[in-house]
Design a protein around this motif. Structure first.
Motif, mmCIF file in Angstrom:
data_model
loop_
_atom_site.group_PDB
_atom_site.id
_atom_site.type_symbol
_atom_site.label_atom_id
_atom_site.label_comp_id
_atom_site.label_asym_id
_atom_site.label_seq_id
_atom_site.Cartn_x
_atom_site.Cartn_y
_atom_site.Cartn_z
ATOM 1 N N ASP A 145 -2.374 10.181 1.637
ATOM 2 C CA ASP A 145 -2.348 8.717 1.677
ATOM 3 C C ASP A 145 -0.946 8.199 2.019
ATOM 4 O O ASP A 145 -0.790 7.281 2.827
ATOM 5 C CB ASP A 145 -2.802 8.130 0.337
ATOM 6 N N VAL A 146 0.084 8.795 1.409
ATOM 7 C CA VAL A 146 1.470 8.378 1.698
ATOM 8 C C VAL A 146 1.771 8.601 3.177
ATOM 9 O O VAL A 146 2.352 7.726 3.843
ATOM 10 C CB VAL A 146 2.477 9.138 0.799
ATOM 11 N N TYR A 169 -0.328 8.714 5.692
ATOM 12 C CA TYR A 169 -1.065 7.728 6.493
ATOM 13 C C TYR A 169 -0.315 6.393 6.548
ATOM 14 O O TYR A 169 -0.081 5.836 7.622
ATOM 15 C CB TYR A 169 -2.480 7.516 5.932
ATOM 16 N N PHE A 170 0.088 5.876 5.378
ATOM 17 C CA PHE A 170 0.740 4.576 5.355
ATOM 18 C C PHE A 170 2.153 4.640 5.944
ATOM 19 O O PHE A 170 2.594 3.690 6.598
ATOM 20 C CB PHE A 170 0.733 3.988 3.940
ATOM 21 N N LYS A 213 0.822 -1.210 0.000
ATOM 22 C CA LYS A 213 0.000 0.000 0.000
ATOM 23 C C LYS A 213 0.854 1.257 0.000
ATOM 24 O O LYS A 213 0.557 2.224 -0.716
ATOM 25 C CB LYS A 213 -0.957 0.005 1.201
ATOM 26 N N GLU A 265 -2.917 12.518 -2.612
ATOM 27 C CA GLU A 265 -2.021 11.357 -2.582
ATOM 28 C C GLU A 265 -0.968 11.491 -1.491
ATOM 29 O O GLU A 265 -0.575 10.491 -0.888
ATOM 30 C CB GLU A 265 -1.374 11.137 -3.952
ATOM 31 N N THR A 266 -0.523 12.702 -1.211
ATOM 32 C CA THR A 266 0.427 12.899 -0.114
ATOM 33 C C THR A 266 -0.203 12.482 1.202
ATOM 34 O O THR A 266 0.455 11.848 2.040
ATOM 35 C CB THR A 266 0.907 14.364 -0.057
ATOM 36 N N GLU A 319 1.196 6.616 -6.945
ATOM 37 C CA GLU A 319 0.075 7.501 -7.263
ATOM 38 C C GLU A 319 0.446 8.963 -7.027
ATOM 39 O O GLU A 319 0.043 9.838 -7.786
ATOM 40 C CB GLU A 319 -1.159 7.109 -6.463
ATOM 41 N N LEU A 320 1.243 9.223 -5.996
ATOM 42 C CA LEU A 320 1.703 10.588 -5.744
ATOM 43 C C LEU A 320 2.558 11.075 -6.914
ATOM 44 O O LEU A 320 2.393 12.198 -7.398
ATOM 45 C CB LEU A 320 2.493 10.653 -4.435
ATOM 46 N N GLU A 325 2.311 1.623 -3.460
ATOM 47 C CA GLU A 325 1.220 1.993 -4.371
ATOM 48 C C GLU A 325 0.907 3.484 -4.262
ATOM 49 O O GLU A 325 0.776 4.189 -5.267
ATOM 50 C CB GLU A 325 -0.017 1.161 -4.045
ATOM 51 N N GLU A 326 0.801 3.968 -3.033
ATOM 52 C CA GLU A 326 0.469 5.380 -2.833
ATOM 53 C C GLU A 326 1.606 6.296 -3.275
ATOM 54 O O GLU A 326 1.357 7.390 -3.785
ATOM 55 C CB GLU A 326 0.081 5.643 -1.377
ATOM 56 N N CYS A 327 2.859 5.859 -3.121
ATOM 57 C CA CYS A 327 3.995 6.645 -3.628
ATOM 58 C C CYS A 327 3.926 6.758 -5.144
ATOM 59 O O CYS A 327 4.163 7.841 -5.709
ATOM 60 C CB CYS A 327 5.317 6.023 -3.195
#
Length: 140
Positions: free
Chosen positions: A79-80, A82-83, A56, A76-77, A63-64, A59-61
């Motif tokens: 999300d990054v 958060y993970f 995850k 997206e940041t 997407e960012l 994946e988020e990196c």
């Protein structure tokens, strides 16, 4: 319409506290969830499944890096963050520890070039920024 100084009955911006939505609040929530996650919690799944958390975060990196405008970059940041914070909480690392690490890095006298580590790099492998010593120099 809401009237007054906030949206909460306690006249705050939020019923969740003044820092709801802050990085500190997120980290405290994740650390609490590590110890007290409710049944079926997605965050608990992340703590229990390192492969899922890694997948995850990566994946988020991606997407960012693919984000095309300011709104997407901010989304997206978040999300990054958060993970990344979930990974910290999984290891018992709090925000103060991250801030201390940032402060130490800011004080470094010698700056490294900042080259990316190659795919498959693991701790203990030579840094891509390490000075290259010619073979002839080490043979002497």
């Amino acid at each position: 319409r809401q009237a007054g100084s906030g949206f909460c009955h306690m006249e705050q911006a939020s019923c969740f506290g003044e820092d709801h939505g802050s990085l500190g609040a997120l980290m405290r929530t994740l650390i609490d969830r590590r110890n007290n996650a409710p049944a079926g919690s997605y965050t608990k799944r992340l703590f229990d499944d390192e492969a899922l958390l890694k997948s995850k975060l990566l994946e988020e990196c991606e997407e960012l890096m693919a984000a095309a405008d300011k709104r997407e970059v901010a989304f997206e940041t978040a999300d990054v963050v958060y993970f990344a914070f979930a990974a910290c909480a999984r290891h018992g690392v709090n925000l103060a520890s991250v801030q201390r690490s940032l402060a130490r890095k800011a004080l470094r006298v010698r700056r490294r070039p900042g080259n990316a580590k190659p795919a498959g790099w693991k701790p203990g492998d030579p840094s891509p920024d390490a000075p290259v010593v010619p073979a002839a120099a080490t043979a002497k």
